[in-house]
Design an enzyme around this catalytic site. Structure first.
Site, PDB file in Angstrom:
ATOM      1  N   TYR A   1       0.652  -1.082   0.184  1.00  0.00           N
ATOM      2  CA  TYR A   1      -0.163  -0.431  -0.153  1.00  0.00           C
ATOM      3  C   TYR A   1       0.951   0.951   0.389  1.00  0.00           C
ATOM      4  O   TYR A   1       1.389   1.945   1.503  1.00  0.00           O
ATOM      5  CB  TYR A   1      -0.440  -0.007   1.142  1.00  0.00           C
ATOM      6  CG  TYR A   1      -1.942  -1.474   1.694  1.00  0.00           C
ATOM      7  CD1 TYR A   1      -2.671  -1.022   0.082  1.00  0.00           C
ATOM      8  CD2 TYR A   1      -2.348  -1.936   1.650  1.00  0.00           C
ATOM      9  CE1 TYR A   1      -4.084  -2.013   0.031  1.00  0.00           C
ATOM     10  CE2 TYR A   1      -2.163  -3.010   1.959  1.00  0.00           C
ATOM     11  CZ  TYR A   1      -3.515  -3.321   1.049  1.00  0.00           C
ATOM     12  OH  TYR A   1      -4.678  -4.794   1.266  1.00  0.00           O
TER      13      TYR A   1
ATOM     14  N   LYS B   1      18.615   4.344   8.786  1.00  0.00           N
ATOM     15  CA  LYS B   1      19.397   3.393   7.438  1.00  0.00           C
ATOM     16  C   LYS B   1      18.592   4.000   6.426  1.00  0.00           C
ATOM     17  O   LYS B   1      16.850   3.801   5.897  1.00  0.00           O
ATOM     18  CB  LYS B   1      19.012   2.267   7.505  1.00  0.00           C
ATOM     19  CG  LYS B   1      19.606   1.046   6.420  1.00  0.00           C
ATOM     20  CD  LYS B   1      19.529  -0.078   6.645  1.00  0.00           C
ATOM     21  CE  LYS B   1      19.699  -0.719   4.966  1.00  0.00           C
ATOM     22  NZ  LYS B   1      19.285  -2.291   5.066  1.00  0.00           N
TER      23      LYS B   1
END
Length: 306
Positions: free
Chosen positions: A114, A169
């Site tokens: 989604y 990250k």
């Protein structure tokens, strides 16, 4: 504030999850591989991520991998657990499990599939995970797989709301975005806010831009190259660090010419690493491909001479 016991920096390995030929998690091989990585001197272990086939594991399998990693590593290096799932209750259960095991941190990406949610939905999803974590949270930007980019603004908002967010990250491959994470977030939250690149080919450039290190798939196979690059960079020998980056890029180019991650497992086994086999949808290489890979690695000097 929940504090990180050891700062995440340098070489953090995105650990391959070994499977048996029948497709079960190979706990013996994983134990050996984790021990090898710790003993090689890497700075951290990132489990159940993209390279670790986290999305291809059931919740109970993920819990077993967490338990095994914590037991094998025994506090000798930070263990970061990637927890993303499209099923939010599963995410929260894994976060609670990892927190009870006292891992060093958890990591969470935007939800996948989604991928047309707006920034408010993204904020609510990430906030729901952050609020139940009893350990530090490393956000993980992986737009190629999630379809959603985690903006500097979203990271900043989440950090201001909860100091359990200790860094990000970035696997976008966009050096401008990585630099903005460094420039904006480190300026506001200090050097203790962690920025890591998720790109093996970007380790050296990311360090030049002020990032703290790399979360590396290739370090499963050649941890010594990554450790050496980081040490040379930190000692000021940037030209030798750049030369090592070029060597890493050479290996990466070879492995990336095969089906996703398939050659990483095969190269690992060729070099004597306990990485086992992949699980579908990551396939094993055919015999002809293995022979071709062996020839390429040998010609490039990555396999020892017989």
């Amino acid at each position: 504030m929940v504090e990180l016991r050891n700062k995440l920096e340098g070489v953090v390995v995105a650990v391959l999850t070994p499977f048996t030929q029948e497709g079960r998690v190979d706990e013996d091989a994983l134990s050996k591989h984790l021990a090898y990585l710790v003993e090689s001197g890497v700075n951290g272990l990132f489990i159940l991520g993209t390279t670790g086939l986290g999305p291809a594991l059931a919740l109970d399998e993920k819990k077993k991998v967490v338990d095994l990693a914590v037991d094998v590593v025994g506090g000798r290096a930070p263990v970061i657990v990637h927890v993303t799932d499209i099923v939010l209750p599963n995410v929260l259960e894994l976060v609670r499990h990892a927190s009870r095991k006292e891992v060093s941190a958890i990591s969470i990406t935007a939800p996948y599939f989604y991928n047309r949610v707006d920034e408010e939905a993204l904020h609510q999803f990430l906030k729901a995970v952050i609020e139940v974590s009893a350990v530090p949270v490393l956000l993980y930007n992986q737009p190629a797989y999630t379809g959603i980019n985690i903006s500097v603004g979203v990271v900043r908002k989440l950090r201001l709301e909860n100091e359990v967010v200790i860094g990000i990250k970035d696997s976008s491959g966009n050096l401008t975005q990585l630099y903005n994470y460094v420039k904006v977030l480190k300026s506001e939250f200090g050097e203790g806010f962690i920025v890591l690149t998720g790109g093996d080919s970007l380790f050296y450039p990311a360090l030049m831009l002020g990032a703290d290190g790399v979360v590396s798939a290739l370090a499963n196979i050649v941890p010594e190259l990554f450790i050496k690059l980081y040490e040379r960079f930190r000692s000021g020998n940037v030209f030798e660090a750049l030369s090592i980056q070029k060597r890493i890029d050479e290996l990466r180019s070879i492995l990336k010419s095969y089906s996703q991650l398939s050659a990483y497992y095969e190269a690992g086994r060729l070099l004597g690493r306990s990485v086992g086999y992949p699980r579908l949808p990551i396939r094993r290489l055919g015999s002809g491909e293995v022979a071709n890979l062996r020839e390429k690695l040998s010609k490039a000097g990555f396999l020892p001479e017989k």
